[in-house]
Design a protein around this motif. Sequence first.
Motif, mmCIF file in Angstrom:
data_model
loop_
_atom_site.group_PDB
_atom_site.id
_atom_site.type_symbol
_atom_site.label_atom_id
_atom_site.label_comp_id
_atom_site.label_asym_id
_atom_site.label_seq_id
_atom_site.Cartn_x
_atom_site.Cartn_y
_atom_site.Cartn_z
ATOM 1 N N PRO A 110 -6.953 3.243 -1.589
ATOM 2 C CA PRO A 110 -5.995 3.701 0.316
ATOM 3 C C PRO A 110 -4.642 3.101 0.144
ATOM 4 O O PRO A 110 -3.807 3.039 1.113
ATOM 5 C CB PRO A 110 -6.298 2.245 1.250
ATOM 6 N N SER A 111 -4.023 3.693 -1.068
ATOM 7 C CA SER A 111 -2.198 3.796 -0.830
ATOM 8 C C SER A 111 -1.524 4.995 -0.129
ATOM 9 O O SER A 111 -2.407 5.757 -0.569
ATOM 10 C CB SER A 111 -2.179 3.299 -2.599
ATOM 11 N N LEU A 112 -0.681 5.172 0.145
ATOM 12 C CA LEU A 112 0.188 6.081 0.532
ATOM 13 C C LEU A 112 1.141 6.021 -0.394
ATOM 14 O O LEU A 112 1.835 4.581 -1.040
ATOM 15 C CB LEU A 112 0.781 5.771 2.131
ATOM 16 N N ILE A 113 1.660 7.214 -0.347
ATOM 17 C CA ILE A 113 2.823 8.142 -1.345
ATOM 18 C C ILE A 113 3.453 7.979 -0.218
ATOM 19 O O ILE A 113 3.561 8.955 0.916
ATOM 20 C CB ILE A 113 2.288 8.203 -1.984
ATOM 21 N N ARG A 114 5.517 7.369 -0.857
ATOM 22 C CA ARG A 114 6.082 7.879 0.347
ATOM 23 C C ARG A 114 7.320 8.681 -0.200
ATOM 24 O O ARG A 114 7.761 8.090 -1.710
ATOM 25 C CB ARG A 114 6.512 6.845 1.062
ATOM 26 N N THR A 115 7.939 9.041 0.124
ATOM 27 C CA THR A 115 9.723 9.487 -0.476
ATOM 28 C C THR A 115 11.000 9.622 0.498
ATOM 29 O O THR A 115 10.560 10.370 1.805
ATOM 30 C CB THR A 115 9.606 10.067 -1.572
ATOM 31 N N SER A 116 11.825 8.806 0.587
ATOM 32 C CA SER A 116 12.719 8.929 2.074
ATOM 33 C C SER A 116 14.168 9.988 1.851
ATOM 34 O O SER A 116 14.312 10.237 0.595
ATOM 35 C CB SER A 116 13.281 7.827 1.937
ATOM 36 N N ILE B 5 8.942 11.826 3.768
ATOM 37 C CA ILE B 5 7.627 12.273 3.922
ATOM 38 C C ILE B 5 7.527 11.194 3.553
ATOM 39 O O ILE B 5 7.061 10.140 2.726
ATOM 40 C CB ILE B 5 7.735 13.277 2.967
ATOM 41 N N GLU B 6 5.655 10.683 4.063
ATOM 42 C CA GLU B 6 4.312 10.118 3.444
ATOM 43 C C GLU B 6 3.123 10.980 3.356
ATOM 44 O O GLU B 6 2.863 11.277 4.562
ATOM 45 C CB GLU B 6 4.550 8.498 4.590
ATOM 46 N N PHE B 7 2.600 10.465 2.463
ATOM 47 C CA PHE B 7 1.212 11.507 2.297
ATOM 48 C C PHE B 7 -0.387 10.285 1.997
ATOM 49 O O PHE B 7 0.145 9.133 0.787
ATOM 50 C CB PHE B 7 1.677 12.193 1.009
ATOM 51 N N ASN B 8 -1.430 10.618 2.745
ATOM 52 C CA ASN B 8 -2.204 9.479 2.606
ATOM 53 C C ASN B 8 -3.438 10.267 1.713
ATOM 54 O O ASN B 8 -3.939 10.895 2.478
ATOM 55 C CB ASN B 8 -2.422 9.162 3.952
ATOM 56 N N PRO B 9 -3.725 10.123 0.803
ATOM 57 C CA PRO B 9 -4.039 10.839 0.384
ATOM 58 C C PRO B 9 -5.662 10.790 1.021
ATOM 59 O O PRO B 9 -6.828 11.402 0.341
ATOM 60 C CB PRO B 9 -4.721 10.157 -1.170
ATOM 61 N N LYS B 10 -6.734 10.157 1.361
ATOM 62 C CA LYS B 10 -7.590 9.474 2.475
ATOM 63 C C LYS B 10 -7.287 10.425 2.899
ATOM 64 O O LYS B 10 -8.826 12.031 3.974
ATOM 65 C CB LYS B 10 -7.752 8.648 2.677
ATOM 66 N N THR B 11 -7.046 10.865 4.250
ATOM 67 C CA THR B 11 -7.143 11.678 5.152
ATOM 68 C C THR B 11 -6.109 13.130 5.028
ATOM 69 O O THR B 11 -6.550 14.200 5.636
ATOM 70 C CB THR B 11 -5.848 11.848 6.559
ATOM 71 N N CYS B 12 -5.427 13.970 3.716
ATOM 72 C CA CYS B 12 -4.770 14.707 2.423
ATOM 73 C C CYS B 12 -3.913 14.762 4.392
ATOM 74 O O CYS B 12 -3.451 16.278 4.338
ATOM 75 C CB CYS B 12 -5.259 15.604 1.851
ATOM 76 N N LEU B 13 -2.828 13.871 4.869
ATOM 77 C CA LEU B 13 -2.761 14.592 5.672
ATOM 78 C C LEU B 13 -0.693 14.127 4.865
ATOM 79 O O LEU B 13 -0.506 13.009 5.321
ATOM 80 C CB LEU B 13 -2.243 13.775 7.008
ATOM 81 N N HIS C 136 0.749 -0.654 -0.230
ATOM 82 C CA HIS C 136 0.253 -0.025 0.155
ATOM 83 C C HIS C 136 0.550 1.437 0.281
ATOM 84 O O HIS C 136 0.656 2.264 0.355
ATOM 85 C CB HIS C 136 -0.511 0.301 0.954
ATOM 86 N N ILE C 137 1.700 1.445 0.003
ATOM 87 C CA ILE C 137 2.980 2.786 -0.142
ATOM 88 C C ILE C 137 3.607 2.161 -1.375
ATOM 89 O O ILE C 137 4.622 1.495 -1.915
ATOM 90 C CB ILE C 137 3.968 2.606 1.230
ATOM 91 N N VAL C 138 3.680 3.676 -1.738
ATOM 92 C CA VAL C 138 3.758 3.720 -3.463
ATOM 93 C C VAL C 138 5.503 4.849 -3.174
ATOM 94 O O VAL C 138 5.621 5.593 -2.233
ATOM 95 C CB VAL C 138 3.186 4.502 -4.318
ATOM 96 N N LYS C 139 6.873 3.474 -3.542
ATOM 97 C CA LYS C 139 7.685 4.359 -2.630
ATOM 98 C C LYS C 139 8.231 5.515 -3.563
ATOM 99 O O LYS C 139 8.070 5.321 -5.391
ATOM 100 C CB LYS C 139 8.626 4.107 -2.962
ATOM 101 N N VAL C 140 8.652 6.688 -3.619
ATOM 102 C CA VAL C 140 9.273 7.632 -5.145
ATOM 103 C C VAL C 140 10.945 7.600 -4.893
ATOM 104 O O VAL C 140 11.136 8.142 -3.682
ATOM 105 C CB VAL C 140 8.390 9.491 -4.921
ATOM 106 N N GLY C 141 11.089 7.534 -5.394
ATOM 107 C CA GLY C 141 12.872 7.448 -5.091
ATOM 108 C C GLY C 141 13.325 9.174 -6.049
ATOM 109 O O GLY C 141 12.068 10.350 -6.140
ATOM 110 N N ILE C 142 14.572 9.414 -5.692
ATOM 111 C CA ILE C 142 15.307 10.799 -5.775
ATOM 112 C C ILE C 142 15.421 11.838 -7.988
ATOM 113 O O ILE C 142 15.149 10.259 -8.807
ATOM 114 C CB ILE C 142 16.470 11.152 -5.530
ATOM 115 N N ALA C 143 14.263 11.747 -7.569
ATOM 116 C CA ALA C 143 13.964 13.114 -8.968
ATOM 117 C C ALA C 143 13.259 12.195 -10.144
ATOM 118 O O ALA C 143 13.179 11.853 -11.123
ATOM 119 C CB ALA C 143 16.044 13.052 -9.912
ATOM 120 N N ASP C 144 12.047 11.612 -9.113
ATOM 121 C CA ASP C 144 11.063 11.001 -9.863
ATOM 122 C C ASP C 144 9.813 11.391 -9.355
ATOM 123 O O ASP C 144 9.920 12.695 -8.351
ATOM 124 C CB ASP C 144 11.267 9.666 -8.733
ATOM 125 N N MET C 145 8.233 10.559 -10.055
ATOM 126 C CA MET C 145 7.511 10.667 -10.004
ATOM 127 C C MET C 145 6.808 10.071 -9.675
ATOM 128 O O MET C 145 7.006 8.972 -10.020
ATOM 129 C CB MET C 145 6.542 12.365 -10.024
#
Lengths: 167, 213
Positions: free
Chosen positions: A23-29, A146-154, A8-17
Amino acid sequence: MVELRDPHIVKVGIADMNIVKSPSLIRTSGLGSCVGVIVYDEKKELAGLAHVMLPDSSLAKSGSINTAKFADTAIKELVNRLVIKGARASVLKAKMAGGAQMFQFFSGGDMMRIGPRNVEAVRKGLANLNIPIIAEDVGGNSGRTIEFNPKTCLLNIRTVNKGTRNI
Amino acid sequence: MSFIEKINSLHLDVLKEIGNIGAAHAATALSGILNQKIEMSVPNVRIVSFDQMMELAGGPENVVASVFLRLEGDVTGSMFFILSLPAATYFIQQMIGNDSFIFESESPHSEMSLSCLQELGNILSGSYLSSLSDFTNLYLYPSVPSLTIDMVGATISFGLLELSQVSDYAIVIDTVLEKEGDGSGAMNGHFFLLPDPDSFEVIFNSLGVATDG
């Protein structure tokens, strides 16, 4: 390398989108001077995240460019992709984090100030498309995940020394 | 055309030799500071994407102590000396002669431990670069090294900025110094040398290796 990932967590690398729908979350480290910008449609629970490295695509010294690397091109591309997925351009909102100054130097060229320049460029890019910034956590001298939840928008922000918080 | 497409296996060997000489001098210096034997790995020269670069240092979220400096002069580029936190603890213990010191448990980190790491980075990168300068006959002026303890992604991305204007890939000269007999891989320090794109030609020319072939 084989890595077990939470589906459920989509990871985004550097210089990526990338784009996610709840219910998926999106994260970059590990954002340092880079900026993580999230553009989202609250009702449709759709969000896109870009991990921007440089402020402006005019800095590119080679022909073909990676649009996710530069603030100006990344924001346009992010909005295009969101609209293709069904987001409404008129109600998009944004959050961002990053733009830190990781190292202190006595002499500072332009590259030393890259964090604040990235932040400014993201602000400008969003303003050009009339996308309001709802929350931000920028500057300082700490790395952020950072990690964003599109459901709660937090937007959940984790740093090494200052713990976690939601904006 | 990307500068990376011009790199052939002879070029990679030359870069490997640079890593070899630099790290050997740094290992000698480290051995002198700690008064014990230090092993070094065969250098790795890799062409990596930025994400792969982060993985070389343990992944973007891995917290490390890194000393960063910019190279100026005939060759420009970025250099990192990266220590895992257990390795930082070990090196500081050896330097201050206190076996009960734990770097990770300090919050905030003391002046003493930060100063130890800064000095360690300073001496090691200095010996790496002066040997590189002697070998190539090029003038190299390192900036004052700067220390930070944070996530790999946040620190290394800073050294990729110059490259990122030209390419989505980096050529990294990776060498590892390790405490003798430590097979765990925990007590080691990584050197990453990331020459700026324009510097490769200068390095190769200084050693008489053709760049247009």
